[in-house]
Design an enzyme around this catalytic site. Structure first.
Site, mmCIF file in Angstrom:
data_model
loop_
_atom_site.group_PDB
_atom_site.id
_atom_site.type_symbol
_atom_site.label_atom_id
_atom_site.label_comp_id
_atom_site.label_asym_id
_atom_site.label_seq_id
_atom_site.Cartn_x
_atom_site.Cartn_y
_atom_site.Cartn_z
ATOM 1 N N ARG A 152 9.041 -49.771 25.831
ATOM 2 C CA ARG A 152 9.571 -48.950 26.936
ATOM 3 C C ARG A 152 10.593 -47.936 26.381
ATOM 4 N NH1 ARG A 152 13.627 -50.766 29.936
ATOM 5 N NH2 ARG A 152 12.892 -52.894 30.169
ATOM 6 N N TYR A 167 2.351 -26.474 43.291
ATOM 7 C CA TYR A 167 1.342 -27.539 43.330
ATOM 8 C C TYR A 167 1.690 -28.501 44.483
ATOM 9 C CZ TYR A 167 -0.770 -31.992 42.090
ATOM 10 O OH TYR A 167 -1.443 -33.185 42.147
ATOM 11 N N ASP A 172 7.360 -25.620 35.408
ATOM 12 C CA ASP A 172 6.105 -26.376 35.321
ATOM 13 C C ASP A 172 5.108 -25.466 34.620
ATOM 14 O OD1 ASP A 172 3.581 -27.410 35.729
ATOM 15 O OD2 ASP A 172 3.949 -28.054 37.782
ATOM 16 N N LYS A 222 -4.008 -32.113 32.010
ATOM 17 C CA LYS A 222 -4.804 -30.878 32.056
ATOM 18 C C LYS A 222 -5.145 -30.391 30.636
ATOM 19 C CE LYS A 222 -3.985 -31.006 36.571
ATOM 20 N NZ LYS A 222 -2.935 -31.990 36.699
#
Ligand code: PLP
Length: 907
Positions: free
Chosen positions: A73, A125, A200, A225
């Site tokens: 983690r 988005y 972004d 993406k």
């Protein structure tokens, strides 16, 4: 333990130095970004075994105390490699890999405190919007949505102390609006020094845009993406150059535990290596697609177009235009139809994958935004988003054009001889008019006849040898099969195969075995294999009463019924199908393929899988093949669809056809064919450019057993490999030379063509005789035609052992000689047909009233050319007379009569 971050240390950019040191004569050049994408190298993390791919450390814990890694983690070696690599290509000092793009934004938004204000774009988005709404309602952060494409709209919202974050996207998704990242960052820093600018960058990827270079503090990407490129993982990347921010981000990721898993880190690293090549190709195709749609008159959003409002700013801050674009059709329903009509463009949310995608943001990715807000933010409901992949650009354009035509968004313009946009609002109307105007089958009500025709084929060179890997040359013959569907509208389906012993049958449509076949979607293709269950059901149902003496008719009816059930499940039109041919059946001239083509095309028209444009297509006067008054007016995709179904019918009739016969029947002209499996390129290639040639086809009427003849040659090859091998070589030479001669459209080539073909025909025949596939009847035909005064060259065609012979007729061959030769051959009991080779393929009698020759009823046999100007005054439907005359015209009259009904639309 999280990796320690020294906030005081200077920012180190991870560029990979070229090997040469800096010198006074040579400045050190950092490697280009495309090189950096591939070079996954972290000098401080050398692999102990020198592995060329970063290993997956699939381990939650690491042994020891005080080591670099203890718990995944907090940190994992595979993740460190990925983060180092992404930092390197993003002009960043630090990078963090988390479980998704939204997780990245979540981590960033945790930098905020209650009372803070965010300025964010108004074309964001949908998921970003949702999360911002959440923090507004649950955390007490104020969110101002403004049009970030206008820096002046942003400035009034900047508060020196309250503004904590400015969240930007450029280009925006899905409207591709451009925000001046550099200018806004500067304005924000001047007015609110503590505010952080977040970008972004998903639409661009670091390969095309690195906002940290333009003043942004934090950049994040949905690595799902372009960074990954394959839609096989979810990931988010956060990059920054400020150590204070990096420290807080690392703290949050360690606290909430949303870091990317080792295996996804590995996959993402692999994806990044090919990002540059993918993006280069995707961008190039996007530019073509945007230009194409723009040229049709659609409103297209893409920064690569010259009239894009933000183009100049975009060129300044980025290295490319990306691979997402969107366009408006003016009609939501029309857009839905277009999206539903594509085959290659997959309907899916998301983007950045190697596969091309199409979507409607308002009903998919942005559906989570309230419709009223969508409207207020100017997001058009009809917007279609295209996310371009790496497929061949011509395939993508073709598929898109197909979908636009299918949906009625574009149509062929007769005046301009190209596709033009149908004005919005007219598309649906036009489509409806088109259905009415050109023959619809709606709720079984069929109003119009469809009259179709397709040529037979002749093998000019290479028969038998083709089985052993030699090139064969096949061409269309101007002897055709004609198919006519006439409305019945009484719940019955009937067929009349005039040339198969006058076979007639009638079936109750409801009693056909519909249940044996899964319905095929309108745009769905037939699978490679035939539906055996349906075949059995047709044999056991509608064809059960046909005895073994009716094999030929049963097969033809089976192919017809099979396609009827597969293609027309939705319409189930009540029609009569009539077939006649000027082509001898079973003589090796491709009669079954021309039947298959006619049946398939008629059924495709009835089921609207082949549709003609609402505006009459332009009919070009000139045609590559000079025979048959051919006019290119049928669209390629219609021809391909007819060919696919004709091939299915051929499979039903022959089991394992090569596809040559149906291709010739559909496309006409001539083609070469090579069977697969002989170590050279296989498949078909059309031979363009030759004018049609006159041939005499003489049917010996001797039945053949093709399988036995083929097996005989195979046996001979086994027993005498050298002899047969040299024969095959000679035939290969003839085929190659014939192909060259046929394709030579120069004056000199045309002059020599007939002479060369003559020699090649005689030689090829001799070789076939040596292979033992001739027949005394064929030799008689050859001798008769070769004898003076005719001196013609003849060869057998097809399997031999009977069947047909082809004789080349020179242009200067006199009519008297022709007459004498025809009667000599007829006297010997043969059926000679004077025809031409290389003419038009599939034809559909034009359904447009302006193309119909209304005086067709008064046609005199022998008249072959329709009048230049149809009789405008006579508006009676010429279709009235087709069925009656079709059944009664003599074979000699049939072609001329059909020709004179009006213009034919040919492939
Ligand atoms: N940002 C943009 C521009 C996006 O298009 C998406 C997803 O489509 C995201 C962020 C969210 O990324 P993810 O789906 O990986 O959480």
């Amino acid at each position: 333990m999280s990796p320690t971050i020294d906030t005081k240390s200077p920012v180190v950019h991870h560029d990979l130095p070229t090997p040469d040191p800096e010198s006074p004569t040579r400045t050190r050049q950092p490697y280009k970004l495309s090189t950096l994408c591939v070079a996954v190298e972290n000098p401080s993390m050398k692999d102990q075994y020198g592995s060329s791919s970063v290993p997956i450390y699939q381990s939650a814990t690491f042994k020891g105390v005080g080591n670099e890694y203890d718990y995944s983690r907090s940190g994992n070696p595979t993740r460190s490699h990925l983060e180092h690599h992404i930092a390197k290509i993003s002009s960043a000092a630090r990078a963090f890999a988390v479980s998704s793009g939204m997780a990245a934004l979540d981590v960033i938004l945790r930098l905020l405190r209650p009372g803070d204000e965010i300025i964010a774009g108004d074309d964001l988005y949908g998921g970003t919007n949702r999360l911002l709404t959440f923090i507004r309602t649950h955390v007490g952060v104020t969110v101002h949505h403004v049009d970030t494409t206008d820096p002046n709209a942003v400035i009034p919202f900047i508060h020196p102390t309250k503004t904590a974050m400015v969240l930007l996207e450029s280009p925006t998704n899905p409207l591709l609006k451009i925000a001046d990242l550099a200018l806004i960052s500067k304005e924000v820093k001047e007015r609110a020094p503590n505010a952080i600018v977040v970008v972004d960058n998903t639409m661009m990827s670091p390969y095309l845009q690195r906002p940290l270079e333009h003043g942004a503090d934090i950049v994040y990407d949905s690595a799902t993406k372009y960074l990954s490129g394959h839609h096989d993982l979810m990931a988010g990347m956060i990059t920054c150059n400020r150590d204070d921010l990096a420290k807080q981000i690392a703290f949050t990721i360690n606290s909430v535990g949303n870091a990317l898993t080792p295996i996804d880190c590995f996959l993402l690293l692999r994806g990044v290596k090919t990002m540059a090549v993918r993006m280069d190709r995707q961008q190039a195709t996007s530019q073509l697609v945007a230009t194409y749609l723009h040229s049709l008159g659609f409103k297209v959003h893409y920064p690569g177009l010259p009239d894009h409002p933000g183009r100049e700013i975009h060129q300044r801050i980025s290295d490319g235009n990306g691979a997402v674009l969107s366009f408006e059709t003016g009609d939501k329903e029309l857009s839905e139809k277009i999206v539903g009509s594509t085959r290659l463009w997959g309907i899916s949310v998301s983007f950045g994958c190697v596969n091309s995608l199409i979507s409607m943001p308002c009903v998919m990715s942005h559906a989570s935004i309230d419709p009223a807000i969508r409207a207020a933010r100017g997001l058009p409901e009809d917007l279609i988003r295209l996310c371009v992949g790496i497929e061949d650009s011509s395939d993508l354009l073709d598929d898109l054009e197909h979908a636009l035509v299918d949906a009625g968004a574009i149509a062929l313009s007769a005046q301009q001889n190209k596709y033009v946009r149908v004005p919005p609002g007219h598309a649906a109307l036009n489509k409806a008019v088109e259905q009415l105007a050109i023959g619809s089958s709606n709720s079984r009500g069929v109003e119009h006849e469809w009259f179709v025709s397709a040529p037979g084929k002749v093998i000019l060179f290479g028969e038998h040898a083709v089985v052993h890997g030699v090139t064969a040359i096949a061409a269309s013959v101007d002897l055709r099969c004609y198919g006519l569907t006439t409305p019945r509208n009484d719940g019955k389906l009937s067929a009349h195969f005039n040339d198969i012993n006058d076979f007639q049958a009638e079936w109750d449509i409801e009693s056909l075995p519909w249940g044996a076949s899964a319905p095929l979607g309108h745009h769905e293709r037939h699978p490679e294999d035939l539906d055996q269950q349906l075949i059995e059901a047709i044999h056991a149902g509608p064809l059960r009463e046909l005895g073994p003496d009716k094999d030929q008719a049963r097969n033809a009816a089976l192919a017809f019924l099979y396609m009827y059930i597969k293609l027309t499940n939705a319409e189930r039109p009540s029609v009569h199908f009539d077939v006649r041919a000027t082509l001898p059946v079973g003589a090796g001239l491709g009669s079954s393929a021309s039947f298959s083509t006619c049946a398939a095309t008629a059924l495709l028209l009835l089921s609207h899988r082949v549709t003609l444009p609402s505006i009459p297509p332009p009919i070009s006067a000139e045609h590559l093949h000079l025979s048959h008054h051919g006019r290119h007016a049928l669209e390629k995709h219609n021809a391909e669809e007819a060919n696919r179904w004709a091939f299915i019918a051929e499979k039903i009739l022959h089991g394992n056809p090569s596809g040559v016969d149906n291709s010739v029947a559909v496309f006409g002209g001539a083609l070469t064919y090579n069977r697969p499996g002989f170590g050279k390129p296989s498949g078909m290639e059309s031979i363009q450019g030759f004018g049609s040639l006159r041939f005499l086809l003489t049917n010996s009427k001797v039945p053949r057993d093709t399988k036995k003849l083929v097996a005989g040659v195979g046996l001979m090859k086994q027993e005498q490999p050298e002899v047969v091998g040299s024969i095959l070589d000679s035939i290969e030479n003839i085929s190659a030379q014939a192909k060259r001669s046929l394709a030579d459209s120069t004056e000199f080539g045309r002059e020599n063509l007939l002479r060369d073909l003559s020699v090649m025909i005689s030689e090829n025949h001799k070789h076939l005789v040596s292979l033992g596939v001739s027949h005394p009847s064929l030799e008689i035909i050859r001798e008769k035609t070769a004898a003076p005064p005719y001196n013609l060259s003849t060869k057998l065609t097809g399997a031999g052992g009977g069947g047909c012979a082809v004789t080349l007729i020179p242009d200067d061959f006199s009519d008297t000689s022709m007459k004498d030769l025809l009667s000599e051959l007829t006297e010997c009991g043969f059926d000679p047909y004077l025809t031409s080779v290389g003419g038009s393929g599939l034809g559909i009698l034009s359904p447009y009233p302006e193309h119909r020759n209304t005086s067709a009823k008064d046609i005199h046999p022998g008249q072959v050319t329709p009048p230049e100007t149809p009789d405008e005054a006579n508006t009676s439907d010429p279709g009235d007379s087709i069925k009656a005359s079709f059944e009664t015209k003599s074979l000699l009259e049939l072609t001329g009569w059909a020709q004179n009904l009006g213009k034919w639309l040919y492939v």
